[in-house]
Enzyme design. Structure first.
Site, PDB file in Angstrom:
ATOM      1  N   HIS A  91       8.629   3.822  83.984  1.00 14.84           N
ATOM      2  CA  HIS A  91       9.828   2.871  83.403  1.00 14.84           C
ATOM      3  C   HIS A  91      10.704   2.973  84.531  1.00 14.84           C
ATOM      4  O   HIS A  91      10.987   4.097  85.146  1.00 14.84           O
ATOM      5  CB  HIS A  91      10.455   3.635  82.061  1.00 14.84           C
ATOM      6  N   LYS A 127       5.985   8.393  82.281  1.00 16.35           N
ATOM      7  CA  LYS A 127       5.738   8.267  80.857  1.00 16.35           C
ATOM      8  C   LYS A 127       4.481   9.033  80.384  1.00 16.35           C
ATOM      9  O   LYS A 127       3.799   9.857  81.039  1.00 16.35           O
ATOM     10  CB  LYS A 127       5.163   6.820  80.339  1.00 16.35           C
TER      11      LYS A 127
HETATM   12  P1  DAT Z   1       9.302  -3.033  81.968  1.00 14.52           P
HETATM   13  O1  DAT Z   1       8.567  -1.606  81.484  1.00 14.52           O
HETATM   14  O2  DAT Z   1       8.333  -3.441  83.076  1.00 14.52           O
HETATM   15  O3  DAT Z   1      10.420  -3.077  82.032  1.00 14.52           O
HETATM   16  P2  DAT Z   1       9.720  -4.446  79.242  1.00 14.52           P
HETATM   17  O4  DAT Z   1      11.117  -3.864  79.617  1.00 14.52           O
HETATM   18  O5  DAT Z   1       9.564  -5.968  79.292  1.00 14.52           O
HETATM   19  O6  DAT Z   1       8.582  -4.113  80.412  1.00 14.52           O
HETATM   20  O7  DAT Z   1       9.181  -3.545  78.138  1.00 14.52           O
HETATM   21  C1  DAT Z   1       9.175  -2.077  77.840  1.00 14.52           C
HETATM   22  C2  DAT Z   1       7.898  -1.546  77.613  1.00 14.52           C
HETATM   23  O8  DAT Z   1       7.400  -2.110  76.402  1.00 14.52           O
HETATM   24  C3  DAT Z   1       6.702  -1.803  78.541  1.00 14.52           C
HETATM   25  O9  DAT Z   1       6.907  -0.869  79.508  1.00 14.52           O
HETATM   26  C4  DAT Z   1       5.593  -1.416  77.890  1.00 14.52           C
HETATM   27  C5  DAT Z   1       6.010  -2.220  76.423  1.00 14.52           C
HETATM   28  N1  DAT Z   1       5.599  -3.799  76.451  1.00 14.52           N
HETATM   29  C6  DAT Z   1       6.140  -4.706  76.827  1.00 14.52           C
HETATM   30  N2  DAT Z   1       5.446  -6.005  76.545  1.00 14.52           N
HETATM   31  C7  DAT Z   1       4.384  -5.574  75.644  1.00 14.52           C
HETATM   32  C8  DAT Z   1       3.459  -6.038  75.179  1.00 14.52           C
HETATM   33  N3  DAT Z   1       3.150  -7.289  75.204  1.00 14.52           N
HETATM   34  N4  DAT Z   1       2.783  -5.292  74.431  1.00 14.52           N
HETATM   35  C9  DAT Z   1       2.695  -4.087  74.084  1.00 14.52           C
HETATM   36  N5  DAT Z   1       3.487  -3.245  74.884  1.00 14.52           N
HETATM   37  C10 DAT Z   1       4.738  -3.923  75.778  1.00 14.52           C
HETATM   38 MG    MG Z   2      12.133  -2.773  80.966  1.00 12.68          MG
END
Ligand code: DAT
Ligand code: MG
Length: 139
Positions: free
Chosen positions: A116, A10
């Site tokens: 990611h 990223k």
């Molecule tokens: P991952 O990247 O571990 O698969 P995810 O799919 O739940 O996590 O979320 C995608 C992205 O969104 C993550 O890498 C960062 C952002 N994100 C997730 N939860 C967040 C939060 N509570 N506050 C801010 N950004 C968040």
């Molecule tokens: Mg994810």
């Protein structure tokens, strides 16, 4: 079974010149990088990629961040690549990421979390197809 997963290094990581360190961790963990390129996504492209999160309060900021600077998109291949890369990445929030994971070592915050990785077989296929054509999968 050999599997493929989509990884993104990223903007927070490309901007700190740590893409080599991250690729070293990926290769040391036994993944083959079978496709890789650097892109600068538009806000609209980021929105399309992260459409699954469109109902989340952080969606706009997430897409702004992903399109804020170049990213490296890559396809990783290995037995159990999807789950094993999730393990190598560590928890979404680096506060919870175990020692030895990419996010523990490099992530700045829950949003600027360096990498990611696809989360399931179907998403891996659709995410790989989002960025790569068959001819680019060279491993
Ligand atoms: P991952 O990247 O571990 O698969 P995810 O799919 O739940 O996590 O979320 C995608 C992205 O969104 C993550 O890498 C960062 C952002 N994100 C997730 N939860 C967040 C939060 N509570 N506050 C801010 N950004 C968040
Ligand atoms: Mg994810």
């Amino acid at each position: 079974m050999t599997e493929r997963t989509l990884s993104i290094i990223k903007p927070d990581a490309t901007q700190r010149n740590i893409t080599g360190d991250i690729n070293s961790m990926i290769e040391a963990a036994g993944f083959a990088i079978i496709a890789q390129k650097m892109l600068k996504l538009t806000f609209e492209q980021a929105k399309k990629f992260y459409e699954v999160h469109s109902d989340k309060p952080f969606y706009e900021d997430l897409c702004k961040f992903l399109s804020s600077a170049p990213v490296i998109v890559q396809v990783l291949e290995k037995e159990n690549a999807i789950l094993d890369y999730r393990k190598l990445m560590g928890a979404t929030n680096p506060i919870n990421a175990e020692v030895g994971t990419i996010r523990n070592r490099f992530a700045i915050s829950v949003d600027q979390n360096s990498v990611h990785g696809s989360d399931a077989k179907e998403t891996a296929v659709s995410e790989i197809n989002f960025f790569f054509s068959d001819i680019e999968l060279v491993g």
